[in-house]
Design a protein around this motif. Structure first.
Motif: not given
Length: 489
Positions: A191-193, A323-324, A314-315, A330-331
């Motif tokens: 899953a992403p993130i 990506l950041l 950071h989590f 992305p959010l």
């Protein structure tokens, strides 16, 4: 009675109402989650969700509540637990400590009062009770000559802050030691993130969820390709794609995937445009303008949760943090529009229902039983230009499950006493579940270094639990282990 023992107050006849009591000796007990029942699901006593809000079990000896994560079916009855006289701490992960007051504020306003002074007093009480635990660190809860108890939270990968719970019990008088693990809800491995959950080192007793214990998810690449294909087909009809989603977890994963799809499509369109410009006389076929496609997040609660996700980056996992580092967010990307007030929400519903502007709408709630998605359904369900896309589990008895079942057959839905024909196309992409599938659940058990002597299966529909139990027994037997697998009732 022999201790430890476990009593299940919810999530035994279905996938909602999670609440499990670990009785550690005559005087000490621990509660793992205290959630709402949803849809047609009932408590162990057979009472339906609508009348099953009050706490119907004794609080004697319950020293603490551990919240595995902040979904409403795991924490939604906390206001009623406090009203029933629970005085202990609420233990949760550090991210959950930030998210839980937001969830419980919403639950309090819906179930008790919208009076601001009462809400503030209630939130102050909640914040006083919360004890935020760092992942991977032991917390000593009880230390007496008869019983020592310590608790540790590990990442579960389900939503931000989700955890599985390790409880170590030591009985000094007899020297007996036991480790009980409660899985909470486990996340899908790709899953992403969020990072994927890692199996515990050991357990004597494991209480494990089984939501998708009878099926396998699509891999991430194929499900993203399916999502893109559904969106492309739907948007080519000059309509809206409605995605019912839970405010926390699924919504943020969807935003992450949509940002990536839009980013890649925009790069392709730019390359095509440059190629066409360099070739005089090339015809320009009409294409969907992905660069300016609006992604509408119509949920104030989801917007608040998304802000906390951004704050706690950071989590995130390594991919998302990379990506950041490249300057993408992305959010919080350019196409993302948020709708806050109820008036703005109604205006958006009317605009999208009456115009032929392609758009993607994410609105709560995820099972279509309430929230802003209901107004979109009333306005758009009867129009074939629009599409309804389910990416999450639909509990039995919920409107979402009924639309899934009867929508493809040209059926209808009743909402607020009125019948609505289902002419919009209905799609389901199960791979976007935030729950582990059968392989993920079995791997959670078999990857332990020291396997449990007992596995208790909860949080699944009856037939699913039975299938998962059979598959788990077979998987364990193949490796020469014969474990007591119990379906909790």
């Amino acid at each position: 009675m022999r201790y430890p023992s476990i009593v299940h107050h919810g999530a035994v006849t279905g996938v909602t109402g999670s609440c499990h009591q670990l009785q550690m000796d005559d005087e000490h007990a621990l509660l793992i989650d205290c959630g709402l029942f949803q849809g047609a699901e009932t408590s162990p006593e057979g009472r339906a969700n609508a009348g099953n809000l009050a706490i119907d079990f004794s609080l004697d000896g319950i020293r603490a509540l551990v919240a595995t994560h902040v979904h409403i079916d795991h924490v939604g009855r906390i206001p009623y637990l406090l009203a029933a006289g629970f005085k202990g701490p609420i233990l949760c992960s550090e991210p959950s400590a930030k998210l839980l007051p937001i969830v419980l504020e919403d639950a309090f306003k819906l179930g008790f009062s919208r009076d601001q002074k009462q809400v503030e007093r209630y939130l102050k009480l909640i914040e006083q009770r919360i004890v935020a635990l760092p992942y991977k660190q032991w917390f000593s809860l009880i230390n007496t000559p008869q019983l020592n108890v310590r608790i540790r939270l590990q990442r579960a990968g389900h939503i931000l802050g989700s955890a599985y719970v390790e409880v170590d019990l030591h009985y000094p008088e007899t020297g007996e030691k036991k480790r009980i693990v409660f899985s909470g809800d486990l996340g899908a491995p790709h899953a992403p993130i969020l990072p994927a959950p890692k199996a515990p080192y050991k357990a004597d007793i494991l209480v494990i969820e089984s939501t998708y214990g009878d099926r396998l998810h699509e891999d991430r690449r194929s499900r993203r390709a399916r999502l893109e294909k559904v969106l492309e087909h739907a948007l080519s009809n000059q309509g809206t794609v409605l995605i019912p989603a839970f405010s926390i977890g699924r919504t943020q994963e969807l935003l992450y995937e949509l940002e990536d799809i839009i980013h890649r499509r925009a790069l392709k369109e730019s390359a095509k445009a440059q190629s066409s410009a360099s070739k005089p006389g090339t015809s320009k076929a009409a294409t969907l303008d992905w660069t300016n496609l609006p992604i509408i997040l119509d949920s104030p609660l989801a917007s608040r949760f998304t802000a906390v996700y951004r704050e706690l980056d950071h989590f995130w996992d390594a991919e998302a943090r990379a990506l950041l580092a490249k300057g993408r967010n992305p959010l919080a990307f350019r196409n993302l529009l948020t709708v806050d007030s109820h008036q703005a929400h109604l205006a958006m519903v009317n605009r999208l229902a009456q115009t032929a502007q392609p758009a993607i709408v994410i609105a709560g709630n995820g099972m279509c039983s309430s929230g802003r998605i209901v107004n979109y359904l009333k306005a758009m369900l009867g129009d074939a230009r629009h599409n309804l896309l389910f990416v999450g589990y639909q509990a039995e008895g919920t409107p979402g499950r009924l639309i899934q079942r009867f929508g493809p057959k040209g059926g209808f839905m009743e909402m607020d006493g009125q019948r609505y024909a289902i002419r919009a196309q209905v799609h389901t992409i199960g791979g976007y579940s935030a729950h582990a599938d059968q392989n993920g659940l079995i791997g959670f058990v078999t990857r332990m270094r020291r396997w449990p002597s007992e596995v208790r299966i909860v949080h699944g529909e009856r037939t699913v639990k039975k299938r998962f139990a059979r598959t788990l027994v077979q998987a364990l037997a193949k490796q020469g282990h014969f474990v007591a697998v119990v379906i909790a009732e």
